[in-house]
Design a protein around this motif. Structure first.
Motif, PDB file in Angstrom:
ATOM      1  N   LEU A  63     -21.795  47.065 -40.949  1.00  0.00           N
ATOM      2  CA  LEU A  63     -22.137  46.399 -42.198  1.00  0.00           C
ATOM      3  C   LEU A  63     -23.502  45.716 -42.135  1.00  0.00           C
ATOM      4  N   GLY A  64     -24.219  45.881 -41.015  1.00  0.00           N
ATOM      5  CA  GLY A  64     -25.584  45.368 -40.969  1.00  0.00           C
ATOM      6  C   GLY A  64     -25.839  44.230 -40.016  1.00  0.00           C
ATOM      7  N   ALA A  65     -24.799  43.758 -39.304  1.00  0.00           N
ATOM      8  CA  ALA A  65     -25.020  42.667 -38.351  1.00  0.00           C
ATOM      9  C   ALA A  65     -25.883  43.163 -37.191  1.00  0.00           C
ATOM     10  N   LYS A  66     -26.866  42.364 -36.825  1.00  0.00           N
ATOM     11  CA  LYS A  66     -27.741  42.727 -35.719  1.00  0.00           C
ATOM     12  C   LYS A  66     -27.167  42.227 -34.408  1.00  0.00           C
ATOM     13  N   PRO A  67     -27.625  42.773 -33.265  1.00  0.00           N
ATOM     14  CA  PRO A  67     -27.136  42.308 -31.958  1.00  0.00           C
ATOM     15  C   PRO A  67     -27.254  40.810 -31.769  1.00  0.00           C
ATOM     16  N   ARG A  68     -28.380  40.220 -32.294  1.00  0.00           N
ATOM     17  CA  ARG A  68     -28.543  38.777 -32.111  1.00  0.00           C
ATOM     18  C   ARG A  68     -27.505  37.992 -32.921  1.00  0.00           C
ATOM     19  N   ASP A  69     -27.032  38.582 -34.056  1.00  0.00           N
ATOM     20  CA  ASP A  69     -25.985  37.921 -34.838  1.00  0.00           C
ATOM     21  C   ASP A  69     -24.671  37.886 -34.063  1.00  0.00           C
ATOM     22  N   ILE A  70     -24.348  39.020 -33.435  1.00  0.00           N
ATOM     23  CA  ILE A  70     -23.128  39.085 -32.616  1.00  0.00           C
ATOM     24  C   ILE A  70     -23.248  38.150 -31.427  1.00  0.00           C
ATOM     25  N   LEU A  71     -24.437  38.146 -30.778  1.00  0.00           N
ATOM     26  CA  LEU A  71     -24.675  37.263 -29.629  1.00  0.00           C
ATOM     27  C   LEU A  71     -24.492  35.803 -30.035  1.00  0.00           C
ATOM     28  N   THR A  72     -25.075  35.432 -31.164  1.00  0.00           N
ATOM     29  CA  THR A  72     -24.969  34.056 -31.648  1.00  0.00           C
ATOM     30  C   THR A  72     -23.529  33.678 -31.945  1.00  0.00           C
ATOM     31  N   GLN A  73     -22.790  34.613 -32.578  1.00  0.00           N
ATOM     32  CA  GLN A  73     -21.413  34.325 -32.959  1.00  0.00           C
ATOM     33  C   GLN A  73     -20.543  33.996 -31.748  1.00  0.00           C
ATOM     34  N   PHE A  74     -20.600  34.823 -30.721  1.00  0.00           N
ATOM     35  CA  PHE A  74     -19.762  34.598 -29.540  1.00  0.00           C
ATOM     36  C   PHE A  74     -20.271  33.430 -28.693  1.00  0.00           C
ATOM     37  N   LEU A  75     -21.581  33.217 -28.696  1.00  0.00           N
ATOM     38  CA  LEU A  75     -22.126  32.089 -27.953  1.00  0.00           C
ATOM     39  C   LEU A  75     -21.704  30.774 -28.599  1.00  0.00           C
ATOM     40  N   VAL A  76     -21.675  30.743 -29.930  1.00  0.00           N
ATOM     41  CA  VAL A  76     -21.218  29.543 -30.638  1.00  0.00           C
ATOM     42  C   VAL A  76     -19.755  29.265 -30.324  1.00  0.00           C
ATOM     43  N   GLU A  77     -18.938  30.300 -30.259  1.00  0.00           N
ATOM     44  CA  GLU A  77     -17.529  30.107 -29.903  1.00  0.00           C
ATOM     45  C   GLU A  77     -17.395  29.499 -28.520  1.00  0.00           C
ATOM     46  N   SER A  78     -18.175  29.990 -27.561  1.00  0.00           N
ATOM     47  CA  SER A  78     -18.129  29.473 -26.197  1.00  0.00           C
ATOM     48  C   SER A  78     -18.556  28.010 -26.143  1.00  0.00           C
ATOM     49  N   VAL A  79     -19.671  27.708 -26.817  1.00  0.00           N
ATOM     50  CA  VAL A  79     -20.173  26.333 -26.830  1.00  0.00           C
ATOM     51  C   VAL A  79     -19.189  25.409 -27.552  1.00  0.00           C
ATOM     52  N   LEU A  80     -18.577  25.911 -28.616  1.00  0.00           N
ATOM     53  CA  LEU A  80     -17.616  25.100 -29.357  1.00  0.00           C
ATOM     54  C   LEU A  80     -16.425  24.741 -28.480  1.00  0.00           C
ATOM     55  N   LEU A  81     -15.969  25.705 -27.673  1.00  0.00           N
ATOM     56  CA  LEU A  81     -14.883  25.413 -26.733  1.00  0.00           C
ATOM     57  C   LEU A  81     -15.277  24.314 -25.758  1.00  0.00           C
ATOM     58  N   SER A  82     -16.482  24.395 -25.217  1.00  0.00           N
ATOM     59  CA  SER A  82     -16.924  23.391 -24.247  1.00  0.00           C
ATOM     60  C   SER A  82     -17.169  22.042 -24.918  1.00  0.00           C
ATOM     61  N   VAL A  83     -17.649  22.038 -26.163  1.00  0.00           N
ATOM     62  CA  VAL A  83     -17.868  20.784 -26.886  1.00  0.00           C
ATOM     63  C   VAL A  83     -16.537  20.081 -27.145  1.00  0.00           C
ATOM     64  N   VAL A  84     -15.544  20.850 -27.595  1.00  0.00           N
ATOM     65  CA  VAL A  84     -14.211  20.276 -27.818  1.00  0.00           C
ATOM     66  C   VAL A  84     -13.648  19.736 -26.505  1.00  0.00           C
ATOM     67  N   GLY A  85     -13.781  20.526 -25.443  1.00  0.00           N
ATOM     68  CA  GLY A  85     -13.305  20.075 -24.135  1.00  0.00           C
ATOM     69  C   GLY A  85     -14.035  18.838 -23.666  1.00  0.00           C
ATOM     70  N   GLY A  86     -15.365  18.799 -23.856  1.00  0.00           N
ATOM     71  CA  GLY A  86     -16.134  17.635 -23.455  1.00  0.00           C
ATOM     72  C   GLY A  86     -15.749  16.390 -24.219  1.00  0.00           C
ATOM     73  N   THR A  87     -15.523  16.533 -25.522  1.00  0.00           N
ATOM     74  CA  THR A  87     -15.129  15.382 -26.343  1.00  0.00           C
ATOM     75  C   THR A  87     -13.769  14.844 -25.922  1.00  0.00           C
ATOM     76  N   LEU A  88     -12.816  15.757 -25.748  1.00  0.00           N
ATOM     77  CA  LEU A  88     -11.485  15.326 -25.293  1.00  0.00           C
ATOM     78  C   LEU A  88     -11.567  14.724 -23.894  1.00  0.00           C
ATOM     79  N   GLY A  89     -12.430  15.285 -23.050  1.00  0.00           N
ATOM     80  CA  GLY A  89     -12.601  14.759 -21.693  1.00  0.00           C
ATOM     81  C   GLY A  89     -13.150  13.349 -21.698  1.00  0.00           C
ATOM     82  N   ILE A  90     -14.103  13.058 -22.588  1.00  0.00           N
ATOM     83  CA  ILE A  90     -14.657  11.702 -22.676  1.00  0.00           C
ATOM     84  C   ILE A  90     -13.578  10.711 -23.091  1.00  0.00           C
TER      85      ILE A  90
END
Length: 430
Positions: free
Chosen positions: A344-371
């Motif tokens: 549908l037109g998504a570029k590789p960088r769009d896919i890269l960004t999408q999964f990278l955001v998911e990874s960072v979001l997991l670590s951000v949630v974990g970091g917040t709960l950890g604090i």
């Protein structure tokens, strides 16, 4: 429906996929995480534990350091301590020994008093032991200290009630005592203990002073101390009346902080001269100033904090590996979805960004709960150890930033792998 309208629909989808704004990327990532809540929690567990441990250990460690520093400073200012050395450590680095053979004598204290008169603010040799203290049918165990009158100023032990014993009491070997706040409360309740009698190891003493409440420092509790003239202690409570009287330590107060280093060296030379030796390895004594003691304690606590923080950091790395593992699984599970998006037109960088955001979001949630967990842990541990944890914004920010860095580092490979997938092969994936 016209052909123009049909042909324009895929084009709109392509434009939407290729031009998602940050909020859309975040929304898709958040929905992907919530699709498997238990798996997401287990994935972030390592990050949560790591961040919580770093925050809690840092707060408790700094609180412990501050507590020890306050305790040492409350025991006297501009203080130099002469005690028996453990041997072979050289001047100023021996450890004061409160168990085993004592090498410091009462004559050492008398010689220092005579030699350094006018150059020191006070001097107080000290000999102590644990004894039973009794009033009527009530009794408790306390630290009994035999010392000189200067102990009140040298060790910051000015009574809140009554007065300290005097030089006349020392010379006359009078059975008078200054008691700690805890002893006064436990054995006398609401009554005024001044002028009352207590029995120490079965021997009667008259209370002449009560120390202020100094709190429970975690070491020998100053609220449960009894101070008596050293001459009386040696005569009545000493285990042996033969040989030259020995003491566990000699406390000396310098006139000011700037005089500490020179006075420490002069006392070291004086003690060495009395023992007729110039070889530091043969010194049976140690001369320490308060600054040395504080520095040593701070080094120990900082080393332990760093060590335990390093162990906690390993938990963060383990959490990062968990994030990488689950993101690789997610890429495999969503291979067909990735193919559709690319079609549908998504570029590789769009896919890269999408999964990278998911990874960072997991670590951000974990970091917040950890604090949050770390703050709770620090409060609980501090209450258990009777230490006031110190909140350090820098350590919290550092732990959180590290957790985010873990998410980026360990999430990049799965995201890059997703971005490299061939759209045709992805669409065929079952």
């Amino acid at each position: 429906m016209s052909a123009a309208m049909v042909s324009s629909a895929p084009q709109k989808l392509r434009s939407r996929m290729a031009g998602m704004n940050p909020w859309q990327v975040f929304s898709i990532a958040w929905r992907a995480i919530l699709a498997n809540p238990l798996r997401s929690v287990l994935t972030t567990l390592g990050v949560i534990i790591g961040v919580a441990a770093v925050v809690a250990l840092t707060m408790v460690g700094q609180g412990s350091t501050a507590n020890i520093t306050r305790t040492l400073q409350s025991l006297g200012t501009n203080l130099i301590t002469i005690g028996s050395a453990t041997g072979g450590r050289g001047p100023g680095f021996g450890l004061v020994r409160f168990g085993g053979p004592q090498t410091i004598t009462l004559k050492d204290a008398e010689a220092i008093q005579a030699e350094f008169s006018g150059r020191i603010a006070g001097i107080a040799p000290s000999l102590q032991s644990n004894q039973q203290v009794k009033v009527g049918s009530s009794n408790l165990n306390a630290t009994v200290i035999g010392t000189w009158p200067d102990y009140a100023s040298v060790r910051n032990a000015q009574p809140a009630q009554g007065s300290f014993f005097t030089e006349a009491d020392l010379q006359s070997r009078r059975r008078v005592a200054v008691i700690g706040y805890g002893i006064a409360q436990d054995l006398f309740g609401g009554q005024d203990p001044i002028g009352q009698r207590i029995r120490v190891a079965g021997i009667s003493f008259t209370v002449v002073g009560v120390l202020p409440d100094k709190g429970d420092t975690g070491f020998a509790n100053p609220n449960y101390q009894v101070m008596v003239p050293l001459s009386t202690y040696l005569q009545r409570l000493g285990r042996s009346s033969t040989g030259e009287p020995r003491v566990q330590a000699i406390y000396i107060q310098a006139p000011d902080k700037d005089a500490l280093p020179q006075l420490q060296q002069e006392l070291t030379d004086f003690m060495a001269q009395r023992r007729k030796t110039t070889d530091p390895s043969e010194y049976d004594f140690s001369v320490q100033n308060q600054a040395d003691a504080l520095a040593s304690v701070n080094r120990v606590t900082q080393t332990m904090t760093l060590f335990l923080g390093g162990v906690a950091g390993i938990s963060l790395l383990v959490g990062g590996i968990g994030i990488m593992n689950i993101m690789l699984v997610s890429v495999t599970e969503r291979t067909r979805e990735i193919g559709i998006r690319k079609a549908l037109g998504a570029k590789p960088r769009d896919i890269l960004t999408q999964f990278l955001v998911e990874s960072v979001l997991l670590s951000v949630v974990g970091g917040t709960l950890g604090i949050l967990l770390g703050l709770a842990m620090a409060g609980s541990v501090g209450q258990f150890l009777r230490i006031s944890p110190i909140f350090d914004p820098f350590s919290v920010v550092l732990a959180f930033a590290f957790s985010v860095g873990v998410g980026v580092f360990f999430g990049y490979y799965p995201a890059a792998r997703a971005a490299r997938l061939d759209p045709v092969d992805s669409l065929r994936y079952e």
